[in-house]
Design an enzyme around this catalytic site. Structure first.
Site, PDB file in Angstrom:
ATOM      1  N   ARG A 151       0.279   8.521  34.723  1.00 54.51           N
ATOM      2  CA  ARG A 151       1.585   8.873  34.163  1.00 54.51           C
ATOM      3  C   ARG A 151       1.493   9.192  32.685  1.00 54.51           C
ATOM      4  NH1 ARG A 151       4.891   4.080  36.757  1.00 54.51           N
ATOM      5  NH2 ARG A 151       5.248   4.911  38.846  1.00 54.51           N
ATOM      6  N   THR A 152       2.322  10.153  32.279  1.00 54.08           N
ATOM      7  CA  THR A 152       2.384  10.517  30.861  1.00 54.08           C
ATOM      8  C   THR A 152       2.892   9.340  30.040  1.00 54.08           C
ATOM      9  OG1 THR A 152       2.942  12.780  31.434  1.00 54.08           O
ATOM     10  CG2 THR A 152       3.440  12.083  29.215  1.00 54.08           C
ATOM     11  N   LEU A 153       2.157   9.001  28.999  1.00 54.90           N
ATOM     12  CA  LEU A 153       2.601   7.938  28.098  1.00 54.90           C
ATOM     13  C   LEU A 153       3.088   8.501  26.776  1.00 54.90           C
ATOM     14  CD1 LEU A 153      -0.204   5.305  28.682  1.00 54.90           C
ATOM     15  CD2 LEU A 153       2.169   5.122  29.370  1.00 54.90           C
ATOM     16  N   ASN A 155       7.341   9.948  35.190  1.00 50.20           N
ATOM     17  CA  ASN A 155       6.202  10.734  34.765  1.00 50.20           C
ATOM     18  C   ASN A 155       6.688  12.048  34.169  1.00 50.20           C
ATOM     19  OD1 ASN A 155       3.598  11.592  34.377  1.00 50.20           O
ATOM     20  ND2 ASN A 155       3.292  12.245  36.498  1.00 50.20           N
TER      21      ASN A 155
END
Lengths: 223, 242
Positions: free
Chosen positions: B19-21, B123
Site C-alpha cells: 500500500r502507498t504510504l 491504497n
C-alpha cells in the site's frame, strides 16, 4: 524498526450546514453552498441538496466524496425500486433505506450528516434526521453539519416542538406558513454564517409541496 | 493512550507492504481557468524527489481523447498509472466506433470513481487531478483529490495553488476572458507560485483546450525580478547587524 504509519486520512471535512423544517403541507430543505477543506475554500457554488425521489430531498454535509457516493447509491436503488414497483419511493421508505445504507458501512462509515425532507404518503411535511451510521428519527425540524450547534438551539426556540413523549402524540410539524418557514431559514443561516467559518457564500433553499419542488437562493457573507 | 492510526489493526500483513504510504517523486501545483473559447491550464515541469529537484522536463499535462486535458500534481508514477487507465478507457470508447466520444464530464466522473475506490481500499493514488475540456460548445473544468473529493468551478488549482493562485483568480477572473488575458492571469499565478513555492521550477507549459482540440505550449520560463533593494542590502536599518 517500527512499522510505518500511514500519514494520510481517508476522511476530510468539507464543511457546511443543512436544515430542514416540516410544515402541515410543505417541507423546506436548505443548505449553504460552500465547500471547504481545512482553512481553504474549494468552491463557493456547490449544492449539498439532492432529489432522491419525487417528494423526497436530502441535504448532506461532511466528507463530500462519501456524500456523493451515498447519493449515487440511493439514486441507483431508487431507480431499481421504480423498475420493480412502478412507483416513486415514499419519503418514509427512502428514510429507512438511507438508514440501512449508512449502517451497512458501520465499520468504515460514510462521513455524511444527513437530513431528509419531503412529504409523507399523506402529503404532510416530514423531516428525518440522521447521524453518520444511520440512527434516525422523524422530527418536525432538524439541522446537521458544521453550523448545526449554532442553528439547532435557535430552531428549538422558534419552533417549540412538543415533546415526543407526550400522550396523546402531538404533531411535530410547525404551524408556520411556508413563507414564514422560508424566512426563518434565511435568518438562521445568516446568523450561522456570522460565527461558523465553514458556512457562507450562498444559501440554497428547496421547498417541496403539493405543487412540486421549487428552489430559491440567497447570498450569504463570503468571509 | 496511543490511538492506532486508521490503517493499522485492520489488516496487518504482507498486503500492507503493497500500500502507498507516502509519495516519492512529486509534481507541484497545477492551475487552470475557463476562458472565452475553452480551458487554459498551466503546470511547471519539475519532478521533485523530496527536496531534490530530480527531473526537470516532466510533462504534467496530457490530452485525453478528443475533448479533455488532464493535469496532475503529487506522485508522478501514480499520474502515469492514471494515464494508463485512461488510455484503456479511451481505447474501449473508440472501439464502439459509434460516433460518440467521452467528454470531460465523463472522464472526470471516471477519475472520481477511481480515486474514491482506491481510497476505500486504503491504497490511494497520491495525486490531485485537474480535468478540463470542451464538448459541443460546453466548457468543463473540475478537480479530484487523492481521497475522491471533487468539484467543478470556473477556476481550480492543486496544492500550493489553492493558497496562492485561487485568491488571485477570485479577484481577477471573469467570464469570457480572451486568450491573451487568460494567459496573463495564469502567468501571474505561476509567477507568485514560483516566488513562494519551494518546489516550483521556472520552466512551465501552458495548455489550451478548445472545441478544436488540445495544444500544449513549448516549455518556457517566466521573467522574475530579484533586484529589490531590500535584498541587496537586507540589514540596512538594523543596528548592530551585518
Amino acid at each position: 524498526m517500527t512499522k510505518q504509519q500511514a500519514n494520510w486520512s481517508p476522511y476530510d471535512n468539507n464543511g457546511g450546514s443543512c436544515v430542514a423544517i416540516a410544515g402541515a403541507d410543505y417541507c423546506v430543505i436548505a443548505a449553504d453552498t460552500r465547500m471547504s477543506t481545512g482553512y481553504n475554500i474549494l468552491t463557493r457554488e456547490y449544492s449539498k441538496i439532492t432529489k432522491l425521489a419525487d417528494k423526497c430531498m436530502m441535504a448532506s454535509s461532511g466528507f463530500q466524496a462519501d456524500v456523493k457516493a451515498l447519493q449515487k447509491l440511493l439514486a441507483a436503488r431508487h431507480l431499481i425500486y421504480q423498475h420493480q414497483h412502478n412507483k416513486q419511493m415514499s419519503c418514509p421508505a427512502m428514510a429507512q433505506l438511507l438508514s440501512n445504507t449508512l449502517y451497512y458501512k458501520r465499520f468504515f462509515p460514510y462521513y455524511s450528516f444527513n437530513v431528509l425532507g419531503g412529504l409523507d404518503s399523506e402529503g404532510k411535511g416530514c423531516v428525518y434526521t440522521y447521524d453518520a451510521v444511520g440512527s434516525y428519527e422523524r422530527v418536525g425540524y432538524s439541522s446537521q453539519g458544521s453550523g448545526s450547534t449554532l442553528i439547532m438551539p435557535f430552531l428549538d426556540n422558534q419552533l417549540k416542538s412538543p415533546s415526543p413523549l407526550l400522550l396523546p402524540a402531538q404533531d411535530a410539524v410547525t404551524p408556520l406558513s411556508e413563507s414564514e418557514a422560508v424566512d426563518l431559514v434565511k435568518t438562521v443561516f445568516a446568523s450561522a454564517t456570522e460565527r461558523d467559518i465553514y458556512t457562507g457564500d450562498k444559501l440554497e433553499i428547496v421547498v417541496v409541496n403539493a405543487e412540486g419542488i421549487r428552489s430559491e437562493y440567497m447570498d450569504l457573507r463570503k468571509d | 493512550m496511543d490511538q492506532k492510526p486508521f490503517s493499522q489493526g485492520l489488516l496487518s500483513s504482507e498486503a500492507d507492504s503493497q500500500r502507498t504510504l507516502y509519495p516519492y517523486v512529486t509534481g507541484t501545483s497545477v492551475v487552470a481557468l475557463k476562458y472565452k473559447d475553452g480551458i487554459l491550464m498551466a503546470a511547471d515541469m519539475g519532478g521533485s524527489y523530496g527536496s531534490t529537484l530530480r527531473y526537470k522536463s516532466v510533462e504534467r499535462m496530457k490530452s485525453i481523447g478528443k475533448h479533455s486535458l488532464l493535469g496532475a500534481s503529487g506522485e508522478l508514477s501514480d499520474f502515469q498509472e492514471i494515464l494508463s487507465y485512461l488510455d484503456e478507457l479511451i481505447l474501449y470508447d473508440n472501439m464502439w466506433d459509434d460516433g460518440n466520444s467521452l467528454g470531460p464530464k465523463e472522464v472526470h466522473s471516471y477519475l472520481t470513481r477511481v480515486m474514491y475506490n482506491r481510497r476505500n481500499k486504503f491504497n490511494p493514488l497520491w495525486s490531485s487531478l485537474v480535468l478540463g475540456g470542451v464538448k459541443n460548445g460546453e466548457k468543463y473544468l473540475g478537480m479530484v483529490s487523492m481521497i475522491g473529493v471533487h468539484f467543478e468551478d470556473n477556476h481550480v488549482a492543486t496544492g500550493f495553488g489553492n493558497h496562492l493562485a485561487r485568491p488571485i483568480l477570485r479577484e481577477e477572473w471573469h467570464e469570457n476572458l480572451s486568450f491573451e488575458d487568460g494567459v496573463k492571469l495564469l502567468e501571474k499565478c505561476m509567477r507568485v507560485l514560483l516566488y513562494r513555492d519551494r518546489s516550483a521550477v521556472n520552466k512551465l507549459q501552458i495548455a489550451k483546450i478548445t472545441e478544436e482540440g488540445v495544444t500544449v505550449s513549448q516549455p518556457y520560463s517566466l521573467k522574475t525580478f530579484w533586484g529589490f533593494s531590500a535584498f541587496s542590502n537586507p540589514t540596512v536599518g538594523a543596528e548592530g547587524s551585518w
